[in-house]
Motif scaffolding. Structure first.
Motif, PDB file in Angstrom:
ATOM      1  N   TYR A  11      -4.530  11.746  -4.816  1.00 18.92           N
ATOM      2  CA  TYR A  11      -4.749  11.129  -3.500  1.00 18.92           C
ATOM      3  C   TYR A  11      -6.179  11.344  -3.011  1.00 18.92           C
ATOM      4  CZ  TYR A  11       0.333  10.935  -3.627  1.00 18.92           C
ATOM      5  OH  TYR A  11       1.638  10.678  -3.993  1.00 18.92           O
ATOM      6  N   ARG A  12      -7.049  11.783  -3.901  1.00 22.29           N
ATOM      7  CA  ARG A  12      -8.405  12.174  -3.538  1.00 22.29           C
ATOM      8  C   ARG A  12      -9.140  11.098  -2.751  1.00 22.29           C
ATOM      9  NH1 ARG A  12     -12.521  15.442  -6.095  1.00 22.29           N
ATOM     10  NH2 ARG A  12     -10.986  16.091  -7.638  1.00 22.29           N
ATOM     11  N   ASP A  13      -9.043   9.825  -3.171  1.00 20.79           N
ATOM     12  CA  ASP A  13      -9.821   8.765  -2.520  1.00 20.79           C
ATOM     13  C   ASP A  13      -8.954   7.833  -1.679  1.00 20.79           C
ATOM     14  OD1 ASP A  13      -8.502   7.554  -4.655  1.00 20.79           O
ATOM     15  OD2 ASP A  13     -10.122   6.122  -5.021  1.00 20.79           O
ATOM     16  N   VAL A  14      -7.754   8.274  -1.316  1.00 23.93           N
ATOM     17  CA  VAL A  14      -6.880   7.457  -0.461  1.00 23.93           C
ATOM     18  C   VAL A  14      -7.383   7.520   0.978  1.00 23.93           C
ATOM     19  CG1 VAL A  14      -4.561   7.260   0.519  1.00 23.93           C
ATOM     20  CG2 VAL A  14      -4.853   7.691  -1.932  1.00 23.93           C
ATOM     21  N   SER A  15      -7.430   6.374   1.623  1.00 20.22           N
ATOM     22  CA  SER A  15      -7.863   6.289   3.020  1.00 20.22           C
ATOM     23  C   SER A  15      -6.642   6.237   3.940  1.00 20.22           C
ATOM     24  CB  SER A  15      -8.715   5.030   3.224  1.00 20.22           C
ATOM     25  OG  SER A  15      -8.771   4.665   4.594  1.00 20.22           O
ATOM     26  N   ILE A  16      -6.638   7.085   4.960  1.00 20.80           N
ATOM     27  CA  ILE A  16      -5.538   7.069   5.928  1.00 20.80           C
ATOM     28  C   ILE A  16      -5.499   5.740   6.669  1.00 20.80           C
ATOM     29  CG2 ILE A  16      -4.725   8.065   8.099  1.00 20.80           C
ATOM     30  CD1 ILE A  16      -3.931   9.662   5.664  1.00 20.80           C
ATOM     31  N   GLU A  17      -6.653   5.123   6.876  1.00 22.42           N
ATOM     32  CA  GLU A  17      -6.669   3.808   7.536  1.00 22.42           C
ATOM     33  C   GLU A  17      -5.955   2.764   6.681  1.00 22.42           C
ATOM     34  OE1 GLU A  17      -7.499   3.279  10.670  1.00 22.42           O
ATOM     35  OE2 GLU A  17      -7.770   5.458  10.651  1.00 22.42           O
ATOM     36  N   ASP A  18      -6.152   2.827   5.363  1.00 20.66           N
ATOM     37  CA  ASP A  18      -5.426   1.923   4.471  1.00 20.66           C
ATOM     38  C   ASP A  18      -3.927   2.185   4.540  1.00 20.66           C
ATOM     39  OD1 ASP A  18      -7.736   0.676   3.604  1.00 20.66           O
ATOM     40  OD2 ASP A  18      -7.978   1.968   1.848  1.00 20.66           O
ATOM     41  N   VAL A  19      -3.558   3.462   4.595  1.00 20.95           N
ATOM     42  CA  VAL A  19      -2.147   3.828   4.700  1.00 20.95           C
ATOM     43  C   VAL A  19      -1.543   3.242   5.973  1.00 20.95           C
ATOM     44  CG1 VAL A  19      -0.555   5.770   5.062  1.00 20.95           C
ATOM     45  CG2 VAL A  19      -2.347   5.924   3.319  1.00 20.95           C
ATOM     46  N   LYS A  20      -2.242   3.378   7.079  1.00 18.56           N
ATOM     47  CA  LYS A  20      -1.739   2.852   8.358  1.00 18.56           C
ATOM     48  C   LYS A  20      -1.642   1.328   8.332  1.00 18.56           C
ATOM     49  CE  LYS A  20      -3.370   6.694  11.242  1.00 18.56           C
ATOM     50  NZ  LYS A  20      -4.309   7.123  12.301  1.00 18.56           N
ATOM     51  N   THR A  21      -2.607   0.684   7.689  1.00 20.06           N
ATOM     52  CA  THR A  21      -2.563  -0.784   7.570  1.00 20.06           C
ATOM     53  C   THR A  21      -1.351  -1.224   6.753  1.00 20.06           C
ATOM     54  OG1 THR A  21      -4.968  -0.996   7.739  1.00 20.06           O
ATOM     55  CG2 THR A  21      -3.782  -2.822   6.706  1.00 20.06           C
ATOM     56  N   LEU A  22      -1.086  -0.523   5.660  1.00 21.84           N
ATOM     57  CA  LEU A  22       0.049  -0.881   4.811  1.00 21.84           C
ATOM     58  C   LEU A  22       1.373  -0.620   5.515  1.00 21.84           C
ATOM     59  CD1 LEU A  22      -1.275   0.407   1.378  1.00 21.84           C
ATOM     60  CD2 LEU A  22      -0.845  -1.968   2.025  1.00 21.84           C
ATOM     61  N   ILE A  23       1.431   0.446   6.293  1.00 16.63           N
ATOM     62  CA  ILE A  23       2.642   0.707   7.080  1.00 16.63           C
ATOM     63  C   ILE A  23       2.869  -0.425   8.082  1.00 16.63           C
ATOM     64  CG2 ILE A  23       3.587   2.187   8.902  1.00 16.63           C
ATOM     65  CD1 ILE A  23       2.475   4.576   7.357  1.00 16.63           C
ATOM     66  N   LYS A  24       1.793  -0.868   8.702  1.00 18.26           N
ATOM     67  CA  LYS A  24       1.900  -1.988   9.642  1.00 18.26           C
ATOM     68  C   LYS A  24       2.371  -3.254   8.921  1.00 18.26           C
ATOM     69  CE  LYS A  24      -0.776  -4.625  13.055  1.00 18.26           C
ATOM     70  NZ  LYS A  24      -2.116  -4.811  13.669  1.00 18.26           N
ATOM     71  N   ASN A  25       1.843  -3.482   7.728  1.00 14.67           N
ATOM     72  CA  ASN A  25       2.241  -4.659   6.948  1.00 14.67           C
ATOM     73  C   ASN A  25       3.711  -4.601   6.532  1.00 14.67           C
ATOM     74  OD1 ASN A  25      -0.404  -5.485   7.161  1.00 14.67           O
ATOM     75  ND2 ASN A  25      -0.968  -4.978   5.058  1.00 14.67           N
ATOM     76  N   HIS A  26       4.230  -3.381   6.389  1.00 16.40           N
ATOM     77  CA  HIS A  26       5.620  -3.195   5.959  1.00 16.40           C
ATOM     78  C   HIS A  26       6.504  -2.716   7.114  1.00 16.40           C
ATOM     79  CE1 HIS A  26       5.116  -3.682   1.544  1.00 16.40           C
ATOM     80  NE2 HIS A  26       3.868  -3.347   1.822  1.00 16.40           N
ATOM     81  N   ARG A  27       6.089  -2.978   8.339  1.00 20.40           N
ATOM     82  CA  ARG A  27       6.821  -2.455   9.498  1.00 20.40           C
ATOM     83  C   ARG A  27       8.260  -2.970   9.544  1.00 20.40           C
ATOM     84  NH1 ARG A  27       2.862  -5.879  10.995  1.00 20.40           N
ATOM     85  NH2 ARG A  27       3.344  -7.790  12.157  1.00 20.40           N
ATOM     86  N   GLN A  28       8.501  -4.173   9.005  1.00 20.87           N
ATOM     87  CA  GLN A  28       9.857  -4.708   8.998  1.00 20.87           C
ATOM     88  C   GLN A  28      10.782  -3.819   8.160  1.00 20.87           C
ATOM     89  OE1 GLN A  28      11.880  -9.110   8.748  1.00 20.87           O
ATOM     90  NE2 GLN A  28      10.181  -8.725   7.369  1.00 20.87           N
ATOM     91  N   GLU A  29      10.278  -3.346   7.032  1.00 19.83           N
ATOM     92  CA  GLU A  29      11.088  -2.474   6.171  1.00 19.83           C
ATOM     93  C   GLU A  29      11.342  -1.121   6.827  1.00 19.83           C
ATOM     94  OE1 GLU A  29       9.832  -2.880   1.777  1.00 19.83           O
ATOM     95  OE2 GLU A  29       8.203  -3.766   2.939  1.00 19.83           O
ATOM     96  N   TYR A  30      10.313  -0.574   7.477  1.00 21.60           N
ATOM     97  CA  TYR A  30      10.496   0.714   8.159  1.00 21.60           C
ATOM     98  C   TYR A  30      11.565   0.592   9.242  1.00 21.60           C
ATOM     99  CZ  TYR A  30       6.573   3.010   5.856  1.00 21.60           C
ATOM    100  OH  TYR A  30       5.763   3.592   4.917  1.00 21.60           O
ATOM    101  N   ALA A  31      11.523  -0.496   9.993  1.00 24.65           N
ATOM    102  CA  ALA A  31      12.489  -0.677  11.080  1.00 24.65           C
ATOM    103  C   ALA A  31      13.895  -0.943  10.546  1.00 24.65           C
ATOM    104  CB  ALA A  31      12.044  -1.833  11.976  1.00 24.65           C
TER     105      ALA A  31
END
Length: 372
Positions: free
Chosen positions: A325-345
């Motif tokens: 996870y060395r070069d993973v961006s938290i902003e990218d993670v948050k964007t992907l969570i937003k993109n998949h918000r339907q699945e989370y809900a």
């Protein structure tokens, strides 16, 4: 004579009650796995020690706990029926609020099913003898479930005497697109609809390790992501591509490794009756087999004995290693969570827990490197 007969009956009654008490105490104080061994279920020369299966599939064992890349398998004593009911309630609540197939005029359900059949009907495996259909989407334990249920899908033929194929590639496994809309409508109303899901971002992370860490697939998936075919991207680079909004070649292939459950399985239209989770895969699958269906009559292998996934052959780090996870961006993670918000809900996953998981991995790397 009557006294002797009464004495014999009394002794027999006592022995029966004692046996029932012992069996009840055993079931109350032992795990499901121990009970299966007690009943001599699933034994045979082809059975494997779970540690051997675990090792051969490239997973990490940490203090005796099997880890599936996010949360450890949960085999604690819980009210499984209540958990499953809550999952269905959460999905139904989401569908009631967000599913509107008739925004542009009324569309008959049969027509919606026909449209789905043409697009993704091959994602649904149909098991008519057991009145069951299941959406098979990658990285949710499909390989493990396929091995366990091979006999059920192949007329009693055992996995040990036949070359194994994944159901998505197995032409002998009936799919939803084999049937007409009327039959599909009947099945989705009267069969048990099954879907297994996984924490949305960890499904993507697992797909990265499955495809980019395997020399057989790296070239194919590098091109799907717009990289040079010979290039092996990092996890951070793959997540960045997915979060960028770029129109990747990946999307035209409908690849279920990186697709939403809503694109592939359409849970509001197909009306699933059973939602299992990868994070509690063994527990949920056992409950499906022994409590919801008669699938126990057609098992190829015990649930606890079947492999989960192939080896991660060509990456230095495993899915649980912070270095990955060395070069993973938290902003990218948050964007992907937003993109998949339907699945989370819809499936009740905790986005905040996911963000914390990634932050902890990144922090572990920074501490090790002495970064601020």
């Amino acid at each position: 004579m009557n006294s002797r007969r009464k004495l014999v009956l009394l002794i027999l009654t006592y022995l029966i009650l004692l046996t029932c008490h012992v069996n009840y105490f055993y079931m109350k104080t032992h795990s499901f796995d121990s009970l299966m061994k007690y009943l001599n279920w699933g034994a045979g020369k082809n059975s494997k020690n779970s540690d051997d299966v675990y090792a051969e599939n490239g997973w990490i064992k940490d203090s005796g706990v099997k880890k599936w890349g996010f949360f450890p398998e949960n085999e604690t004593s819980v009210d499984v029926e209540a958990v499953l009911a809550q999952r269905l309630f959460t999905l139904q609540e989401h569908c009631d609020k967000n599913y509107s197939p008739n925004k542009n005029g009324f569309v008959p359900r049969n027509e919606l099913l026909e449209q789905y059949k043409k697009k993704h009907g091959d994602a649904i495996s149909v098991l008519s003898p057991y009145n069951l259909y299941e959406c098979r989407i990658a990285k949710t334990g499909t390989t493990m479930r396929s091995v366990v249920l091979w006999k059920a899908f192949h007329g009693g033929q055992n996995i040990h005497t036949h070359h194994y194929q994944h159901p998505s590639e197995d032409l002998k496994v009936p799919k939803l697109d084999w049937f007409d809309a009327e039959k599909i409508s009947f099945m989705t109303r009267h069969y048990l609809g099954v879907i297994f899901v996984r924490e949305p971002l960890m499904k993507i992370v697992s797909s990265y390790f499955s495809k980019f860490c395997n020399p057989k697939w790296n070239r194919v998936y590098a091109k799907k992501f717009g990289f040079d075919a010979k290039y092996k991207p990092t996890l951070g680079e793959v997540l960045r591509k997915l979060a960028s909004g770029e129109n990747l070649p990946l999307y035209s292939t409908h690849d279920d490794h990186f697709m939403s459950y809503f694109d592939k399985c359409d849970p509001c239209l197909l009306e699933y009756d059973f939602i299992g989770r990868f994070e509690t895969l063994q527990r949920d699958l056992k409950y499906l087999i022994f409590n919801k269906t008669s699938l126990h009559e057609g098992l190829s292998r015990p649930v606890e004995d079947a492999p989960y996934s192939g080896k991660f052959e060509d990456c230095r780090y495993s899915i649980d290693n912070p270095e990955a996870y060395r070069d993973v961006s938290i902003e990218d993670v948050k964007t992907l969570i937003k993109n998949h918000r339907q699945e989370y809900a819809a499936f009740g996953y905790d986005a905040e827990a996911t963000i914390k998981y990634f932050k902890d991995k990144i922090l572990d790397v920074q501490i090790e490197l002495g970064d601020d």
